[in-house]
Design a protein around this motif. Structure first.
Motif, PDB file in Angstrom:
ATOM      1  N   LYS A  50       2.434 -35.251  17.336  1.00  0.00           N
ATOM      2  CA  LYS A  50       3.446 -34.670  16.428  1.00  0.00           C
ATOM      3  C   LYS A  50       3.786 -35.529  15.184  1.00  0.00           C
ATOM      4  CE  LYS A  50       7.621 -33.374  17.457  1.00  0.00           C
ATOM      5  NZ  LYS A  50       8.684 -32.341  18.064  1.00  0.00           N
ATOM      6  N   ASP A  51       4.090 -36.857  15.697  1.00  0.00           N
ATOM      7  CA  ASP A  51       4.529 -37.747  14.710  1.00  0.00           C
ATOM      8  C   ASP A  51       3.461 -38.065  13.810  1.00  0.00           C
ATOM      9  OD1 ASP A  51       6.977 -38.002  16.041  1.00  0.00           O
ATOM     10  OD2 ASP A  51       6.434 -39.815  17.096  1.00  0.00           O
ATOM     11  N   GLU A  55       3.429 -37.801  10.027  1.00  0.00           N
ATOM     12  CA  GLU A  55       3.196 -38.940   8.977  1.00  0.00           C
ATOM     13  C   GLU A  55       1.640 -38.531   7.997  1.00  0.00           C
ATOM     14  OE1 GLU A  55       2.862 -42.680  10.691  1.00  0.00           O
ATOM     15  OE2 GLU A  55       4.560 -42.574  11.637  1.00  0.00           O
ATOM     16  N   TYR A  56       0.972 -37.770   8.727  1.00  0.00           N
ATOM     17  CA  TYR A  56      -0.141 -37.463   7.956  1.00  0.00           C
ATOM     18  C   TYR A  56       0.056 -36.456   6.738  1.00  0.00           C
ATOM     19  CZ  TYR A  56      -4.643 -35.337   6.502  1.00  0.00           C
ATOM     20  OH  TYR A  56      -5.554 -34.765   5.887  1.00  0.00           O
ATOM     21  N   HIS A  57       1.009 -35.610   7.043  1.00  0.00           N
ATOM     22  CA  HIS A  57       1.353 -34.800   6.014  1.00  0.00           C
ATOM     23  C   HIS A  57       2.411 -35.245   5.089  1.00  0.00           C
ATOM     24  CE1 HIS A  57      -0.588 -31.010   7.535  1.00  0.00           C
ATOM     25  NE2 HIS A  57      -0.114 -31.318   9.080  1.00  0.00           N
ATOM     26  N   TYR A  66      -5.986 -40.675  10.366  1.00  0.00           N
ATOM     27  CA  TYR A  66      -5.558 -39.546  11.084  1.00  0.00           C
ATOM     28  C   TYR A  66      -6.398 -38.831  12.024  1.00  0.00           C
ATOM     29  CZ  TYR A  66      -3.961 -34.746  11.604  1.00  0.00           C
ATOM     30  OH  TYR A  66      -3.427 -33.597  12.322  1.00  0.00           O
ATOM     31  N   GLN A  67      -7.725 -38.665  11.477  1.00  0.00           N
ATOM     32  CA  GLN A  67      -8.649 -38.065  12.424  1.00  0.00           C
ATOM     33  C   GLN A  67      -8.945 -39.003  13.440  1.00  0.00           C
ATOM     34  OE1 GLN A  67      -9.883 -35.308  12.269  1.00  0.00           O
ATOM     35  NE2 GLN A  67      -8.845 -34.511  10.398  1.00  0.00           N
ATOM     36  N   SER A  68      -9.260 -40.376  13.402  1.00  0.00           N
ATOM     37  CA  SER A  68      -9.517 -41.376  14.531  1.00  0.00           C
ATOM     38  C   SER A  68      -8.538 -41.342  15.502  1.00  0.00           C
ATOM     39  CB  SER A  68      -9.770 -42.538  14.050  1.00  0.00           C
ATOM     40  OG  SER A  68      -8.663 -43.197  13.421  1.00  0.00           O
TER      41      SER A  68
END
Ligand SMILES: [Zn+2]
Length: 144
Positions: A50-51, A55-57, A66-68
């Motif tokens: 969730k965090d 953070e990505y958003h 983010y993906q990794s």
């Protein structure tokens, strides 16, 4: 007017996310300490995920990071879910063992058909009442 639509959409998205999350992570009843430990770790992973998404958003993470990171969390989560499932199946199988106690069929003692009040004459085989001292047919003395 546009801002209102945006607000409604945002509220809907948040509500949907919360709803799905609630259904995906039911507060399972836990009695096994090992299972509880796994549940806790799973919850931590969910929180991390969730965090991460937050953070990505927020733009703090690059798409690649983010993906990794997400893939790593999801991999851990999958392993966690598998372990939890196995534990739940193990405990579930245990609880299904029914200690059945069959109805106690008390066999009724069948008394013999020998009628106590009958005395068979040793000479002519005639059945006489036991209180008779002599055979009713041949008149000979009956065994006591
Ligand atoms: Zn007789």
């Amino acid at each position: 007017m546009v801002w209102l639509v945006c607000a409604v959409l945002a509220a809907g998205a948040i509500g949907f996310t919360l709803f799905v999350r609630e259904r995906d992570v039911p507060p399972a009843p836990v009695e096994n300490p090992e299972l509880k430990h796994l549940e806790t770790k799973r919850q931590v992973l969910y929180d991390n995920l969730k965090d991460l998404q937050f953070e990505y958003h927020q733009g703090k993470l690059s798409e690649g990071d983010y993906q990794s990171l997400k893939a790593g969390f999801l991999g851990d989560l999958a392993g966690m879910m598998e372990a939890i499932e196995k534990l739940e199946q193990a405990t579930g199988a245990r609880s299904k063992e029914v200690t059945s106690q069959g109805p106690e069929d008390k066999e009724k003692l069948k008394h013999g058909k020998t009628q106590p009040g009958v005395n068979v004459c040793p000479f002519c085989k005639t059945e006489n009442p036991s209180d008779h001292r002599f055979c009713g047919k041949c008149g000979k003395a009956l065994a006591p």
